[in-house]
Design an enzyme around this catalytic site. Structure first.
Site, mmCIF file in Angstrom:
data_model
loop_
_atom_site.group_PDB
_atom_site.id
_atom_site.type_symbol
_atom_site.label_atom_id
_atom_site.label_comp_id
_atom_site.label_asym_id
_atom_site.label_seq_id
_atom_site.Cartn_x
_atom_site.Cartn_y
_atom_site.Cartn_z
ATOM 1 N N SER A 195 38.365 52.347 45.449
ATOM 2 C CA SER A 195 38.208 53.700 44.889
ATOM 3 C C SER A 195 38.459 54.659 46.050
ATOM 4 O O SER A 195 38.311 54.275 47.221
ATOM 5 C CB SER A 195 36.783 53.875 44.371
ATOM 6 N N TYR A 210 27.564 51.758 45.042
ATOM 7 C CA TYR A 210 28.975 51.791 44.635
ATOM 8 C C TYR A 210 29.843 52.114 45.840
ATOM 9 O O TYR A 210 30.827 51.439 46.117
ATOM 10 C CB TYR A 210 29.174 52.838 43.537
ATOM 11 N N LYS A 216 32.745 49.821 47.739
ATOM 12 C CA LYS A 216 34.153 50.248 47.738
ATOM 13 C C LYS A 216 34.695 50.330 49.165
ATOM 14 O O LYS A 216 35.854 50.032 49.410
ATOM 15 C CB LYS A 216 34.323 51.558 46.972
HETATM 16 N N1 LIG Z 1 37.056 55.160 36.341
HETATM 17 C C1 LIG Z 1 37.144 55.686 37.537
HETATM 18 O O1 LIG Z 1 37.054 56.926 37.714
HETATM 19 C C2 LIG Z 1 37.391 54.790 38.724
HETATM 20 C C3 LIG Z 1 37.774 55.386 39.944
HETATM 21 C C4 LIG Z 1 37.991 54.587 41.046
HETATM 22 C C5 LIG Z 1 37.850 53.215 40.939
HETATM 23 N N2 LIG Z 1 37.480 52.642 39.763
HETATM 24 C C6 LIG Z 1 37.346 51.182 39.708
HETATM 25 O O2 LIG Z 1 38.230 50.685 38.717
HETATM 26 C C7 LIG Z 1 37.776 49.388 38.321
HETATM 27 C C8 LIG Z 1 37.829 49.268 36.809
HETATM 28 O O3 LIG Z 1 36.838 50.118 36.253
HETATM 29 P P1 LIG Z 1 37.114 51.085 35.025
HETATM 30 O O4 LIG Z 1 37.028 52.461 35.540
HETATM 31 O O5 LIG Z 1 38.315 50.650 34.290
HETATM 32 O O6 LIG Z 1 35.760 50.845 34.177
HETATM 33 P P2 LIG Z 1 35.503 50.152 32.757
HETATM 34 O O7 LIG Z 1 34.021 50.099 32.640
HETATM 35 O O8 LIG Z 1 36.256 50.831 31.704
HETATM 36 O O9 LIG Z 1 36.093 48.678 32.954
HETATM 37 C C9 LIG Z 1 35.469 47.726 33.785
HETATM 38 C C10 LIG Z 1 35.611 46.335 33.160
HETATM 39 O O10 LIG Z 1 34.979 45.369 34.063
HETATM 40 C C11 LIG Z 1 34.242 44.457 33.246
HETATM 41 N N3 LIG Z 1 33.176 43.806 34.040
HETATM 42 C C12 LIG Z 1 31.979 44.341 34.399
HETATM 43 N N4 LIG Z 1 31.259 43.411 35.063
HETATM 44 C C13 LIG Z 1 32.025 42.296 35.137
HETATM 45 C C14 LIG Z 1 31.829 41.006 35.707
HETATM 46 N N5 LIG Z 1 30.678 40.669 36.325
HETATM 47 N N6 LIG Z 1 32.819 40.095 35.603
HETATM 48 C C15 LIG Z 1 33.974 40.411 34.949
HETATM 49 N N7 LIG Z 1 34.201 41.596 34.373
HETATM 50 C C16 LIG Z 1 33.245 42.526 34.486
HETATM 51 C C17 LIG Z 1 33.693 45.319 32.115
HETATM 52 O O11 LIG Z 1 33.289 44.537 31.005
HETATM 53 C C18 LIG Z 1 34.901 46.205 31.817
HETATM 54 O O12 LIG Z 1 35.750 45.602 30.854
HETATM 55 C C19 LIG Z 1 36.387 49.216 38.925
HETATM 56 O O13 LIG Z 1 36.460 48.407 40.085
HETATM 57 C C20 LIG Z 1 36.007 50.635 39.287
HETATM 58 O O14 LIG Z 1 35.057 50.680 40.335
HETATM 59 C C21 LIG Z 1 37.244 53.413 38.655
#
Ligand SMILES: NC(=O)c1ccc[n+]([C@@H]2O[C@H](COP(=O)([O-])OP(=O)(O)OC[C@H]3O[C@@H](n4cnc5c(N)ncnc54)[C@H](O)[C@@H]3O)[C@@H](O)[C@H]2O)c1
Length: 273
Positions: free
Chosen positions: A143, A156, A160
């Site tokens: 992130s 978090y 990251k």
């Molecule tokens: N959304 C944002 O603004 C943002 C920004 C920067 C980074 N991220 C990162 O992007 C990645 C994806 O997140 P997202 O934003 O799509 O969120 P999201 O919640 O929509 O998707 C995350 C997915 O991970 C799955 N998950 C959770 N725990 C798990 C586990 N123990 N094993 C396997 N799967 C698991 C969830 O069921 C879900 O389907 C994450 O690493 C998050 O930290 C998100």
């Protein structure tokens, strides 16, 4: 990587948000896709959606924080498709607040999924990819928070930063051995996903600390759709680009300030981000 056609991709956290958008893009490139997620019903839905557009897809219920689950994910991928070319260590969760207010369960959960999940993925899949001796690429989702010195969820942010460091280590190790396996780290700003609702997968607590934070909700809603992130990710893999910053321009002055503070040995600068 010059061509994606017919390649096998493993995507963790594939049932929602960024992972789901990456998996859909894999299918658009006629790749074979392995969907790994802890959420069975969302996983089934994603599998059905991709299959309905003709994708060659395999869904495997996986908790990335458990090394045995990740080992099984790799074995089932090889049993079914015979190879693996792309790994997206993408599953992630967020909760908690300050270092001391976050419960021990929160720390264990966030570190387990966000940091150990990536480590398990690399320990299992890198040797397979090296032995395979074909063009491969690994993308770890961190992130932009992993490049900053401040974020409202301490656990978090810590994980990251760890994912950025793990990815840099991976990059250097692969370059030193002149490997055909390449690596990138994905550092997006806000993306419109269910991340603030991550407690839906919390094993012990049913609380919504972050989700209740209206400021963060507003930030999330101002973010980019996950499809934009997936587009950037595939362009970066094509160009063999390591740092993938998407929707992060407004944070770049803060990243630069952090670096300057470190070099000048100044204290961290106050900011409302
Ligand atoms: N959304 C944002 O603004 C943002 C920004 C920067 C980074 N991220 C990162 O992007 C990645 C994806 O997140 P997202 O934003 O799509 O969120 P999201 O919640 O929509 O998707 C995350 C997915 O991970 C799955 N998950 C959770 N725990 C798990 C586990 N123990 N094993 C396997 N799967 C698991 C969830 O069921 C879900 O389907 C994450 O690493 C998050 O930290 C998100």
């Amino acid at each position: 990587m010059q061509s994606f056609y017919g390649k096998t991709a493993v995507v963790t956290g594939a049932a929602s948000g960024i992972g789901r958008a990456i998996a859909k893009r894999c299918a658009q490139y006629d790749m074979r896709v392995v969907l790994a997620d802890i959420d069975q019903s969302a996983l089934n839905k994603t599998e059905n959606d991709l299959r309905s557009v003709g994708a060659d897809v395999l869904a495997i219920l996986t908790d990335v924080s458990k090394p045995d689950d990740v080992g099984t994910l790799a074995q089932k991928t090889l049993d079914h498709f015979g190879n693996v070319h792309l790994l997206f260590n993408n599953a992630g969760v967020a909760t908690g607040s300050t270092i001391w207010d976050s419960t021990l369960d929160d720390w264990k959960w966030v570190v387990g999924v966000n940091m150990w999940g990536v480590i398990h993925g690399l320990r299992v899949f890198v040797p397979i990819m090296i032995d395979q001796d074909t063009e491969c690429h690994i993308v770890n989702t961190a992130s932009v928070v992993g490049l900053l010195d401040k974020f409202s969820s301490s656990s978090y942010q810590v994980t990251k930063h760890a994912v950025v460091a793990i990815s840099e280590q991976l990059y250097h190790s692969l370059v030193e051995m002149k490997s055909k396996v390449k690596a990138s780290v994905l550092c997006p700003g806000w993306v419109r996903t269910r991340i603030l609702d991550a407690n839906r997968n919390h094993p012990t607590v049913n609380q919504d600390i972050l989700y209740k934070d209206q400021d963060l909700k507003g930030d999330l809603e101002s973010g980019v759709p996950p499809e934009i992130v997936a587009e950037h990710v595939f362009r970066a893999i094509h160009q063999d680009k390591f740092y993938i910053l998407v929707n992060a321009d407004e944070y770049k002055p803060l990243i630069r300030m952090r670096m300057e503070n470190i070099l000048e040995e100044s204290n961290p600068t106050e900011s409302d981000k």
